[in-house]
Design an enzyme around this catalytic site. Structure first.
Site, short mmCIF file in Angstrom:
data_model
loop_
_atom_site.label_atom_id
_atom_site.label_comp_id
_atom_site.label_asym_id
_atom_site.label_seq_id
_atom_site.Cartn_x
_atom_site.Cartn_y
_atom_site.Cartn_z
N PHE A 144 -66.14 -126.39 1.24
CA PHE A 144 -67.28 -127.23 1.60
C PHE A 144 -67.20 -127.55 3.09
O PHE A 144 -66.24 -128.20 3.54
CB PHE A 144 -67.36 -128.53 0.79
N ASP A 232 -60.85 -127.68 9.38
CA ASP A 232 -61.92 -128.65 9.13
C ASP A 232 -61.27 -129.87 8.50
O ASP A 232 -61.00 -129.91 7.30
CB ASP A 232 -62.99 -128.05 8.21
N LYS A 272 -66.75 -137.88 9.90
CA LYS A 272 -66.55 -139.00 8.97
C LYS A 272 -65.80 -140.19 9.58
O LYS A 272 -66.38 -140.94 10.34
CB LYS A 272 -65.89 -138.48 7.69
C1 PLP Z 1 -68.38 -134.05 4.69
C2 PLP Z 1 -67.81 -132.78 5.15
C3 PLP Z 1 -68.52 -131.93 6.03
C4 PLP Z 1 -69.93 -132.21 6.45
O1 PLP Z 1 -70.08 -133.41 7.14
P1 PLP Z 1 -71.55 -134.06 7.26
O2 PLP Z 1 -71.34 -135.23 8.17
O3 PLP Z 1 -71.95 -134.47 5.88
O4 PLP Z 1 -72.45 -133.04 7.82
C5 PLP Z 1 -67.89 -130.78 6.46
N1 PLP Z 1 -66.65 -130.46 6.07
C6 PLP Z 1 -65.95 -131.24 5.23
C7 PLP Z 1 -64.56 -130.84 4.84
C8 PLP Z 1 -66.50 -132.41 4.72
O5 PLP Z 1 -65.81 -133.16 3.85
#
Ligand code: PLP
Length: 422
Positions: A144, A232, A272
């Site tokens: 994701f 990520d 985040k």
């Molecule tokens: C939440 C998340 C995203 C996307 O972030 P948004 O601010 O919702 O666009 C990308 N990668 C990971 C691992 C995430 O948990």
């Protein structure tokens, strides 16, 4: 006299006027403080989602809100057409902490992932010598990384992808936590592979923790073939997993966590909790050799790097350090998993608990299409704790990291007492 809107009224309003791109648990929140949130009827809950780990520092942290208020009254947005007096300070602050030469500021997580993909491709052509339009990026199954067309192009989730084609080319999927497949794919086509993009723990997929050494070895395979290793850490970063970063390989994060270096990615993606859930802030960090492929006009964002974001992010990071949130997440996470593992021995409803720090999940003993996990979350809500199922029969537990031990034990009681009802 105007009647106050009830939860039911507000849910109806959103259902009628809002696009149905989410399926929220039926609870309407109107206030938050630390580890708690309150609904419009005044009922108090423990937040065990923390806005998907954006609110690691707790709701409405006074220091972060203070920084926001002060900057909001001073200067909010200049665009990058001019310099502002906050951005450079923030860039240096973050680069020193995470141990990179440069930071590229964006807003949402998905934008930062897109940014990393663009940088990796451009680096591939300009530095590695990949022939034009041949660059490939390796991604993992069940990943994701966000919701843009390019990102969903390499998602394996049919809901995320379906009917959003034509898809962006240039991505190769390997199974997560599978070094052999990664090695094979890289060895077959190393001249054209620019990068490997990976979540150190797969959060959305259901908190899948890879084998010990997976990340370090994947990093070594990449290095051997001049492939960028991109982490990520939008969900796993900022102390969530008991370290400042789940990949914690940078030794410059002194004071943030006690862990020994593991690995350091070539590119680090944050989002985040870099804002403590106060403001949409994301970033890509890399060293000069990589970041210098970005030149004026090649990438940008009107709001990226605005003074409010800079002020908020610096304070949100300082809070993580001053309140030793990585250490706390590490310690409470151990307690949480130990207690739930004890409980599992006496119960048929949960098959396992897994996670790191305060990013954990339980797997419910039922089929993925059953409603048991959802029903458990409704009961948890009634009992004063908010969590959300992810992928059918998995429930993620990710409270704010400012939780104390006593509060955690209260929460464990609520969870156990709820589970025995099933
Ligand atoms: C939440 C998340 C995203 C996307 O972030 P948004 O601010 O919702 O666009 C990308 N990668 C990971 C691992 C995430 O948990």
């Amino acid at each position: 006299m105007i009647k106050e809107a009830t939860s039911a009224d507000i849910i109806e309003l959103e259902n009628k006027y809002g696009a149905h791109n989410y399926h929220p648990l039926p609870v309407v929140l109107s206030k938050g403080e630390g580890v708690y949130v309150w609904d419009v009827e005044g009922k108090k809950y423990f937040d065990f989602l923390s806005a998907y780990s954006a609110v690691n520092q707790g709701h409405c942290h006074p220091r972060i809100i203070g920084a926001l208020e002060q900057q909001a009254r001073t200067l909010t947005l200049t665009s990058r057409a001019f310099y502002n007096d906050m951005l450079g300070k923030y860039e240096k602050y973050a680069c020193d902490i995470f141990g990179f030469d440069k930071l590229l500021p964006m807003n949402s997580g998905a934008e930062a992932v897109e940014t990393a993909v663009k940088i990796a491709r451009k680096w591939g052509y300009e530095k590695k010598g990949i022939p034009t339009n041949k660059a490939k990026i390796i991604v993992c199954g069940q990943n994701f990384h966000g919701r843009t067309v390019t990102i969903v192009s390499f998602s394996s989730d049919p809901d995320a992808r379906g009917n959003f084609g034509p898809y962006t080319e240039g991505f190769v999927e390997v199974p997560y936590n599978d070094l052999k497949s990664l090695k094979e794919v890289i060895e077959q086509d190393h001249e054209n592979i620019a990068a490997f993009l990976v979540e150190p723990i797969q959060g959305e997929a259901g908190v899948f923790v890879p084998d010990e050494g997976y990340l370090a070895q994947a990093r070594d395979i990449c290095k051997e073939h001049n492939v960028l290793f991109i982490a990520d850490e939008i969900q796993t970063g900022i102390a969530r997993t008991g370290k400042l970063l789940a990949t914690c390989g940078n030794c410059s994060c002194e004071g943030f966590c006690e862990k020994k270096p593991e690995i350091k990615p070539d590119m680090l993606i944050l989002g985040k909790a870099i804002s403590g859930g106060v403001y949409p802030i994301s970033a890509v960090l890399a060293n000069d050799e990589i970041m210098e492929v970005i030149t004026p006009g090649t990438h940008g964002s009107t709001f990226g790097g605005n003074p409010i974001a800079a002020a908020v992010a610096m304070e949100a990071l300082a809070v993580v350090k001053d309140e030793k949130l990585a250490e706390n997440a590490n310690r409470l996470g151990e307690i949480f998993r130990n207690e739930l593992n004890e409980f599992i021995k006496t119960s048929d409803i949960v098959t396992l608990v897994r996670g790191k720090g305060l990013l954990n999940a339980i797997v419910i003993n039922d089929t993925e299409d059953s409603s048991t996990a959802w029903d458990i979350c409704l009961k948890l809500r009634d009992n004063g704790l908010l969590a959300k199922p992810t992928h059918g029969n998995i429930i993620r537990f990710a409270p704010p990291l400012v939780m104390n031990e006593e509060e955690l034990y209260q929460c464990i009681e609520i969870i156990k007492n709820t589970l025995v009802e099933f």
